[in-house]
Scaffold this active site. Sequence first.
Site, PDB file in Angstrom:
ATOM      1  N   ASP A 154      22.022  97.032  15.287  1.00 17.50           N
ATOM      2  CA  ASP A 154      22.385  97.596  14.281  1.00 17.50           C
ATOM      3  C   ASP A 154      23.127  96.838  14.133  1.00 17.50           C
ATOM      4  O   ASP A 154      22.757  95.643  14.321  1.00 17.50           O
ATOM      5  CB  ASP A 154      23.703  99.215  14.797  1.00 17.50           C
ATOM      6  CG  ASP A 154      24.413 100.072  13.611  1.00 17.50           C
ATOM      7  OD1 ASP A 154      24.645  98.893  12.388  1.00 17.50           O
ATOM      8  OD2 ASP A 154      23.343 101.167  12.994  1.00 17.50           O
ATOM      9  N   HIS A 204      29.545  99.284  11.040  1.00 18.82           N
ATOM     10  CA  HIS A 204      28.545 100.284  12.122  1.00 18.82           C
ATOM     11  C   HIS A 204      28.187 100.836  12.927  1.00 18.82           C
ATOM     12  O   HIS A 204      28.090 102.223  13.291  1.00 18.82           O
ATOM     13  CB  HIS A 204      27.511  99.814  11.032  1.00 18.82           C
ATOM     14  CG  HIS A 204      26.483 101.062  10.063  1.00 18.82           C
ATOM     15  ND1 HIS A 204      25.454 101.549  11.091  1.00 18.82           N
ATOM     16  CD2 HIS A 204      26.777 101.769   9.353  1.00 18.82           C
ATOM     17  CE1 HIS A 204      24.867 102.201  10.183  1.00 18.82           C
ATOM     18  NE2 HIS A 204      25.591 102.937   9.281  1.00 18.82           N
ATOM     19  N   SER A 529      23.467 107.430   8.911  1.00 20.86           N
ATOM     20  CA  SER A 529      24.011 106.312  10.229  1.00 20.86           C
ATOM     21  C   SER A 529      24.489 107.421  11.214  1.00 20.86           C
ATOM     22  O   SER A 529      24.356 106.814  12.407  1.00 20.86           O
ATOM     23  CB  SER A 529      24.192 105.855   9.798  1.00 20.86           C
ATOM     24  OG  SER A 529      23.625 104.364   8.537  1.00 20.86           O
TER      25      SER A 529
END
Length: 876
Positions: A154, A204, A529
């Site tokens: 990620d 994220h 996600s």
Amino acid sequence: MVRLGLATTLLAAASFAQAAHQKAPAVVPGAYIVEYEDSHDPTSILASIKGDATIRKDIRHELFKGASFQFKDLNKADDLASKVAAMSGVKALYPVRRYSIPEHTVHSTGSAVQEVVAKRDTGNDTFSPHLMTQVNKFRDSGITGKGIKIAVIDTGVDYLHPALGGCFGPGCLVSYGTDLVGDDFNGSNTPVPDSDPMDTCNGHGSHVLGLLSANTNNPYGIIGAAPDVTLGAYRVFGCSGDVGNDILIEAYLKAYDDGSDIITASIGGASGWPEDSWAAVVSRIVEKGVPCLVSAGNDGATGIFYASTAANGKRVTAVASVDNILAPALLSEASYSVANGSLSTFGFTAGSPSAWANVSLPVWSVNFNTADAANGCEAFPDDTPDLSKYIVLIRRGTCTFVQKAQNAAAKGAKYIIYYNNASGSTKVDVSAVADVKAAAMVTSETGAAWIKALQAGTQVTVNMADPETAPKNLNNFPNTATPGFLSTYTSWGPTYEVDVKPQISSPGGMILSTYPRALGSYAVLSGTSMACPLAAATWALVMQKRGTKDPKVLENLFSATAHPNLFNDGTKTYPMLAPVAQQGAGLIQAWDAANANALLSVSSISFNDTEHFKPLQSFEVTNTGKKAVTYQLGHTSAATAYTFANDTSIGPAAFPNELVDAKATLVLTPAKLTLNPGQKKTVTVLAIPPLGLDAKRLPVYSGYITLNGTDSTGYSLPYQGVVGSMRSVTVLDKQNSYLSQSSDATYAPVAAGTTFTLPPAGKANDTLYATTVYPTIVLTLSMGSAEVHADVVNSKGKTIGQVLTFPARWNPRGTFEWNWDGALSDGTYAPADTYKITLKALKIYGNSKWPLDWETQTTEPFTIKYAAKSKRAFTA
């Protein structure tokens, strides 16, 4: 057989222009991944390109023996690549494709200066996504994922966050991993890797890791689903941009070599084909015994047949998203007064821009109708006062936030507050409206209270606060619109070969988790996600509970015990189960998976299409329990989804596409079976597709085989099929495939006979010819095509070769553009002449050797000339 994928030259560096919301991964100009035959020594291959290219990645691994390289001269890149592809020992050659930073919606964030309170642990797990997936039952039983290693690929992680352990390395929650790219990497420059996977600029990855394993050292009592797993963070994105699939391959192989038990990534792009290099590597890792979970994608609006890579890889578990039963919101605290009375507090979500510090103004509203869906969508009345003296209150709904802001700004508005039309509050972005200084959203209840006061003729004065320093409060509103239903943004399968995708669903809509300290410490985000890491955590919990790490066994257990849900289009729920192509097996029920006594041998069944129909299939059922159980078999149908809106459509309908209650007939043999402990029996399935459907519209039917046991347990097995022929559907949209020119931002067709004066051969990237207008090939695929050609036909009707960047393989649907500088795929240049380009797309399931399996479209004739080397570039 060598596979040579799509490449682009620098003059087409933008690679693919995207039609509407359909995304296609771009490529790195002049960059390729070569895969060697397993027995071949790559020394000679690398030596042959040493003077022409630099090595990006040397990947010599048991699961992928190859390298990626960058040609120095982009004008010769594709010619050199073709020569590499033809070399002895080369198994395949792929372009380096680029995948963007994972998409997600930011609803609200905490404050960058917020202090974290002391550890608070009530002992009970009441986090709503955990209640939805039975994760709370593991915590209550003391099962926390201890001993399981999960690698996350990620944007890195803010491991100094107190809820994420506060450190990095052995003994820490985030104990291993690396940064493969560096902060400044954007996908087109050179990565600068280091050993520190810190995430400070994106967020994220920090949100993802919090869902996996956040501890309770936080003000909101957030609990990771598997707080005692060991985490690995592999950073593959810089602060902006994208990443090449060679780096993704490297990250997966590093995670595998580091002994990860599970690898998860919320990264991807449109595909529908499992054959690309990244998907192939992930599939091989699964074959070696490491489950790999990948988010299904956030392109639900594009409709059915839009599977994402690497989630569409064989044996890779694709995870869809369902919406939270709650709508959590981190609201900044401010105050208001009615008729200059006492102050009352309220919460707001700051938008963009957010210059709210020291703003205290009366409220003005267009009207007092709190049910007005189009509030603020029309130009404001002529008698509107000067709105620079007010905070303008507008209801959310119908048109965009920006359009409402533009209408308000036209009357002087500087400050706008939207009130929600659903539960909770979310972030709005009206930064495109230059005159607006600040925007925010409040709850529907707050907005209604202010409207009521205004309607009574009373002044409402709002005293806003700087969202960076204002106190933050967590508010858990009930999700009254879509609780537990599939998120409208979640991407639909199946693959173009009718493989079942996604496999499973997990909460991903409106999820609270950790965020980098510099960005607010906590945030509510939405996306597949968010669904994927929670699913990965449940895999770890079941691993610990059952003592197995077998990817196939785990996926089969989760599939058999998942709960399918009804279809919801975002506003309305229908009395039909959502198609398997949207939800897979359904919502994870992890505790049931951990304690299941029936083990099925497959996680799904595909009957394929009518032409490739596999009506008779079978699966095995094993009793892993200690008592004999009798199972009654049956099946229940899900909604059948029409791919096309009507008989003349060639592109899949946008969400929500038409669903019908059409049922397949399944004959299950035996209809009842008794299994003693340890016993295994086979069930055969004979399928008869639904009748009365319009095969030209390519309906995708699906449902669930059910097994109900005398021990009060129940299991299900998803199935799907297609009525109609995948090979018969149109893949090449001829009306939208033509010749344009690079100077036209709208890519309109050019007139027949247009003349282009191109740079001298090999000089397209010289600055001397920067203003050149090139012929632009516009290609629109209405469905995916495994292979696309662009043949160059001269004035005598003879095909002299292909445009340099072709053939293009494993293409998703969408619109793409290529500029042509006259270069052909054999490295030569087309002489000055009049030409046509014949575009050819291979049908799904087509045989490239059969002419009838190709669809073609020929452009209008055009003429090319070449500028003299000593002169400046000409334009068309």
